[in-house]
Structures are given as C-alpha cells and as structure tokens.
Design a protein around this motif. Structure first.
Motif, short mmCIF file in Angstrom:
data_model
loop_
_atom_site.label_atom_id
_atom_site.label_comp_id
_atom_site.label_asym_id
_atom_site.label_seq_id
_atom_site.Cartn_x
_atom_site.Cartn_y
_atom_site.Cartn_z
N VAL A 51 -2.63 18.66 -73.82
CA VAL A 51 -3.74 17.33 -72.56
C VAL A 51 -4.71 17.54 -72.22
N ALA A 52 -5.13 16.67 -72.03
CA ALA A 52 -6.64 16.61 -71.63
C ALA A 52 -7.48 17.11 -69.91
N ILE A 53 -7.57 18.24 -69.51
CA ILE A 53 -8.32 18.79 -68.35
C ILE A 53 -9.68 17.80 -68.07
N LYS A 54 -9.25 17.27 -66.82
CA LYS A 54 -11.44 17.15 -66.46
C LYS A 54 -11.25 17.98 -65.69
N ASN A 55 -12.98 18.79 -65.51
CA ASN A 55 -12.46 19.58 -64.47
C ASN A 55 -14.09 19.81 -63.76
N LEU A 56 -13.50 19.39 -62.79
CA LEU A 56 -15.44 19.02 -61.75
C LEU A 56 -16.31 20.04 -61.96
N LEU A 57 -17.71 19.70 -61.99
CA LEU A 57 -18.61 20.30 -61.72
C LEU A 57 -18.82 20.59 -59.94
N ASN A 58 -18.61 19.92 -59.64
CA ASN A 58 -18.47 19.68 -57.74
C ASN A 58 -17.93 19.43 -57.05
N ASN A 59 -16.54 19.96 -57.08
CA ASN A 59 -15.32 19.50 -55.94
C ASN A 59 -15.92 19.58 -53.99
N ARG A 60 -16.40 19.00 -53.93
CA ARG A 60 -16.68 19.18 -52.45
C ARG A 60 -17.70 17.54 -52.10
N GLY A 61 -16.93 16.96 -51.47
CA GLY A 61 -17.52 16.01 -50.59
C GLY A 61 -17.26 15.11 -51.01
N GLN A 62 -18.23 14.24 -51.89
CA GLN A 62 -18.31 12.58 -52.49
C GLN A 62 -17.24 12.65 -53.65
N ALA A 63 -18.60 13.98 -54.47
CA ALA A 63 -17.59 14.18 -56.02
C ALA A 63 -15.96 14.65 -55.71
N GLU A 64 -15.24 14.82 -54.71
CA GLU A 64 -14.26 15.15 -54.54
C GLU A 64 -13.22 13.47 -53.77
N ARG A 65 -13.94 13.06 -53.20
CA ARG A 65 -13.43 12.15 -52.58
C ARG A 65 -13.29 10.82 -53.75
N GLU A 66 -14.21 11.27 -54.38
CA GLU A 66 -14.40 9.85 -55.54
C GLU A 66 -13.62 10.32 -56.42
N PHE A 67 -13.09 11.91 -57.49
CA PHE A 67 -12.21 12.16 -57.90
C PHE A 67 -10.85 12.00 -57.06
N LYS A 68 -10.42 11.74 -56.20
CA LYS A 68 -9.20 11.60 -55.48
C LYS A 68 -9.11 9.59 -56.15
N VAL A 69 -9.95 9.04 -55.53
CA VAL A 69 -9.88 7.92 -55.58
C VAL A 69 -9.20 7.78 -57.43
N GLU A 70 -9.74 8.24 -57.78
CA GLU A 70 -9.67 7.66 -59.84
C GLU A 70 -8.58 8.85 -60.18
N VAL A 71 -8.33 9.29 -59.48
CA VAL A 71 -6.66 9.95 -59.49
C VAL A 71 -5.76 8.87 -59.27
N GLU A 72 -5.82 8.55 -58.18
CA GLU A 72 -4.73 8.01 -57.42
C GLU A 72 -4.95 6.06 -58.30
N ALA A 73 -6.02 5.78 -58.76
CA ALA A 73 -6.33 4.24 -59.51
C ALA A 73 -5.82 4.46 -61.22
N VAL A 74 -5.94 5.76 -61.67
CA VAL A 74 -5.56 5.90 -63.06
C VAL A 74 -4.19 5.86 -62.54
N GLY A 75 -3.42 7.16 -62.74
CA GLY A 75 -2.13 7.35 -62.64
C GLY A 75 -0.85 6.11 -62.07
N CYS A 76 -1.68 4.99 -61.08
CA CYS A 76 -0.79 3.53 -60.93
C CYS A 76 -0.88 2.55 -62.23
N VAL A 77 -1.92 2.72 -62.65
CA VAL A 77 -2.23 1.50 -64.33
C VAL A 77 -1.60 2.53 -65.31
N GLY A 78 -1.50 1.37 -66.13
CA GLY A 78 -0.41 1.74 -67.61
C GLY A 78 -1.54 0.37 -68.13
N HIS A 79 -2.17 1.27 -69.48
CA HIS A 79 -2.82 0.25 -70.49
C HIS A 79 -2.81 1.13 -72.09
N LYS A 80 -2.64 0.04 -73.46
CA LYS A 80 -2.10 0.65 -74.28
C LYS A 80 -3.73 1.78 -74.96
#
Length: 90
Positions: A51-80
C-alpha cells in the motif's frame, strides 16, 4: 481486521497498523517526496498487500479539512490511472 469506515466504503485503519506496515515511517520507506501536504510511504500489511500511505505533515485546521475532502473524493472515484483507496486513518 480493520473496521469499516463511517463513510460507507473502505476501512478505518489505526495509526499503529499504518506505522507497522511502513516500518515506523522510516526514511527508507518513502516512495514519494512531499505530495501536497504529506509524504508518501510504502507499506506492507501482514497479508503482504502493498500500500501507499500518505502521512500528513500538518494534521490541523485547513490541512486536515483538505485531506478529508481528498479522501472522500478519491474514495468515490474509479479510474484506470488512479489507485484504489483501501481506507484511511484520521
């Protein structure tokens, strides 16, 4: 076995599971330089799944919110050209 996430897909991994799979986030496990707001590591689970694991450098505030949006978007998309998201840990 990891718990099913509250998003309805993927698994909820513990930080310990991810740390163990990536050799404690050691430098030799890095497979990608800083990507966005994190570093990407190679992890191997007990069943030999790589597996590839992305570890946030800053998990507070804006960075955490953007990460959650990224996880939700990538989790719902399927592409080759996009790896499948197995789960996450926050």
């Amino acid at each position: 076995m990891p718990e099913v996430s509250h998003l309805g897909w993927g698994h909820w991994y513990t930080l310990r599971e991810l740390e163990d799979s990536a050799n404690g986030f050691a430098d030799e496990s890095v497979i990608g330089a800083r990507v966005g707001m994190g570093i990407v590591y190679l992890g191997v689970f007990e069943d030999n799944t790589q597996v590839a694991i992305k570890n946030l450098l800053n998990n507070r505030g804006q960075a955490e919110r953007e990460f959650k949006v990224e996880v939700e978007a990538v989790g719902c998309v399927g592409h080759k050209n996009l790896v499948r998201l197995l789960g996450y840990c926050t």
